[in-house]
Enzyme design. Structure first.
Site, short mmCIF file in Angstrom:
data_model
loop_
_atom_site.label_atom_id
_atom_site.label_comp_id
_atom_site.label_asym_id
_atom_site.label_seq_id
_atom_site.Cartn_x
_atom_site.Cartn_y
_atom_site.Cartn_z
N LYS A 45 1.99 -3.50 7.35
CA LYS A 45 2.26 -3.69 5.92
C LYS A 45 3.73 -3.42 5.60
O LYS A 45 4.35 -4.15 4.81
CB LYS A 45 1.37 -2.77 5.08
CG LYS A 45 -0.12 -3.06 5.14
CD LYS A 45 -0.50 -4.43 4.64
CE LYS A 45 -0.33 -4.58 3.15
NZ LYS A 45 -0.79 -5.92 2.68
N TYR A 80 -1.89 -0.40 11.12
CA TYR A 80 -2.10 -1.11 9.84
C TYR A 80 -0.91 -0.90 8.91
O TYR A 80 -0.32 -1.87 8.39
CB TYR A 80 -3.39 -0.62 9.16
CG TYR A 80 -3.43 -0.94 7.68
CD1 TYR A 80 -3.58 -2.25 7.22
CD2 TYR A 80 -3.26 0.08 6.72
CE1 TYR A 80 -3.58 -2.54 5.87
CE2 TYR A 80 -3.26 -0.21 5.36
CZ TYR A 80 -3.42 -1.52 4.94
OH TYR A 80 -3.41 -1.82 3.60
N THR A 125 0.82 -1.22 0.00
CA THR A 125 0.00 0.00 0.00
C THR A 125 0.85 1.27 0.00
O THR A 125 1.97 1.27 0.53
CB THR A 125 -0.91 -0.01 1.25
OG1 THR A 125 -1.51 1.28 1.41
CG2 THR A 125 -0.13 -0.30 2.53
N ASP A 126 0.27 2.34 -0.53
CA ASP A 126 0.96 3.65 -0.48
C ASP A 126 1.10 4.16 0.95
O ASP A 126 1.89 5.07 1.22
CB ASP A 126 0.23 4.69 -1.35
CG ASP A 126 -1.21 4.97 -0.95
OD1 ASP A 126 -1.72 4.33 0.00
OD2 ASP A 126 -1.85 5.83 -1.59
N GLU A 127 0.32 3.58 1.88
CA GLU A 127 0.37 4.06 3.27
C GLU A 127 1.72 3.83 3.92
O GLU A 127 2.04 4.46 4.92
CB GLU A 127 -0.71 3.36 4.12
CG GLU A 127 -2.11 3.75 3.73
CD GLU A 127 -3.09 3.62 4.88
OE1 GLU A 127 -2.68 3.53 6.05
OE2 GLU A 127 -4.30 3.61 4.60
#
Ligand code: NAD
Ligand code: DAU
Length: 337
Positions: free
Chosen positions: A151, A147, A123-125
């Protein structure tokens, strides 16, 4: 080609399995999914009759099960994860277990079968909140919630198997997906289905947090491109360039459903709410990928899908979801003011 799709009964995974079965007529697809609250066999209902499709219920952390499923494969695409930021703020054990230990379980097996290509869906997060500029694949990892930290842990572990053992590992990092079959805790399906039920839409903070919206089918095409043409050990950012403040997306949803702005409730913000995500996706574009259509058309198609499939989401919003909604929203400052 034999492909194992872990987490394939979730939102993006099920769309990916559908794409593979439709667009690669000689591929066989096995789905392994734990069927957590977010995993839904109904997402795969239309694919069940295919002789090239097999489903197993199970956990990627279960070494003996994975030992049976992984060796016959040519590739493993790992979507399995706990995925909701809000839930990670109230307990992150399962997030870490699946993202880190589950990833490790599979990579230990692939170490003994190194011809297997492994794609980690990320994810870009992991790049954290960007006030300005955009993240490239070489940008530092600065996750800011449990979260995204889970990741980032999975990503680093996957890359370590490339460095230590030369495994054929690749990572995709996409921006916010939207489209059919998304569990209605995420903002887009939550807002659309709330409005279809005549309920207000709870917008966090000042509504100015920015996300880059990517239609799920575009993400699935990008992942297939990476599976077939990506370079071993590489990371690929996947963004569509649809950066928008949440208030703008909310107003577009209201417009698509012919609803007034008075349906918006400005509620207490998410703790540590990342202000903005933004990706440079040039590597993906160099592989020949681009989004298929304009954001507004994709949003309208998404609204139409939820309008036409109430049976799919009404059951998900009953039972335990009602209690989740009460705690998460109805007790939140601003919801009833
Ligand atoms: P989702 O929550 O809809 O689906 C996740 C699936 O994983 C579910 O079917 C669940 O049952 C399964 N699962 C969870 N733990 C498991 C385990 N231990 N073993 C086997 N299966 C397990 O999520 P999604 O939105 O489809 O996201 C899929 C992947 O894409 C995730 O890895 C997520 O981090 C990543 N991602 C999502 C987005 C997005 O906008 N939705 C954006 C970027 C990256
Ligand atoms: O960026 C990719 C990530 O996108 C994925 O890795 C995650 O798995 C996925 O859940 C998503 O994370 P977000 O936190 O960005 O998605 P969510 O739908 O929860 O929220 C999108 C934006 O909308 C965010 O700024 C918070 C806001 N929001 C969300 C909810 C659920 C609201 O204003 N109200 C809400 O009720």
């Amino acid at each position: 080609m034999n492909v194992l799709v872990t987490g394939g009964a979730g939102f993006i995974g099920s769309n990916f399995v559908r794409l593979l079965l439709h667009q690669r007529p000689d591929w066989r697809v096995t789905v392994l999914d734990k069927l957590t609250y977010a995993g839904n066999p109904a997402n795969l209902d239309d694919l069940k009759t295919s002789s090239r499709f097999t489903f197993y219920k199970g956990d990627i952390c279960d070494g003996s099960l994975m030992e049976k499923l992984i060796p016959p494969q040519d590739a493993v695409v790992n979507f399995a994860a706990e995925t909701h930021v809000d839930r990670s703020l109230t307990g992150a054990d399962d997030f870490l277990r699946t993202a880190v230990l589950g990833t490790n379980t599979m990579l230990e097996i692939i170490q003994r079968h190194p011809a297997i290509r492994y794609i980690q869906i990320s994810t870009d997060e992991v790049y954290g909140s960007l006030e300005e500029g955009s993240a490239t694949e070489a940008s530092p990892l600065v996750p800011r919630n449990p979260y995204s930290a889970s990741k980032a842990g999975g990503d680093l572990l996957a890359l370590s198997y490339k460095e230590s053992f030369g495994l054929d590992v690749l990572i995709t990092r996409s921006s916010n997906n939207f489209g059919p079959y998304q569990y209605p805790e995420k903002v887009m399906p939550l807002f659309i289905t709330n409005l279809l039920e005549g309920k207000p839409v709870p917008l966090y903070g000042d509504g100015l947090n920015i996300r880059d919206w990517l239609f799920v089918e575009d993400n699935c095409h990008a992942i297939l491109t990476v599976l077939e043409h990506g370079a071993s050990g590489h990371i690929y950012n996947i963004g569509a360039g649809n950066e928008m403040p949440n208030i703008t997306v909310t107003k577009m949803i209201l417009e698509a459903l012919n609803q007034p702005e008075s349906m918006i409730r400005m509620v207490e913000d998410r703790p540590g709410h990342d202000r903005r995500y933004s990706l440079v996706s040039d590597k993906m574009r160099l592989l020949g990928w681009k989004p298929e259509a304009a954001f507004r058309d994709q949003l309208e198609a998404t609204v139409a899908w939820y309008r036409e499939n109430p049976v799919w989401w009404e059951s998900l919003k009953s039972g335990a979801f009602k209690e989740y909604y009460r705690k998460m929203y109805e007790e939140r400052k601003g919801y009833y003011e």
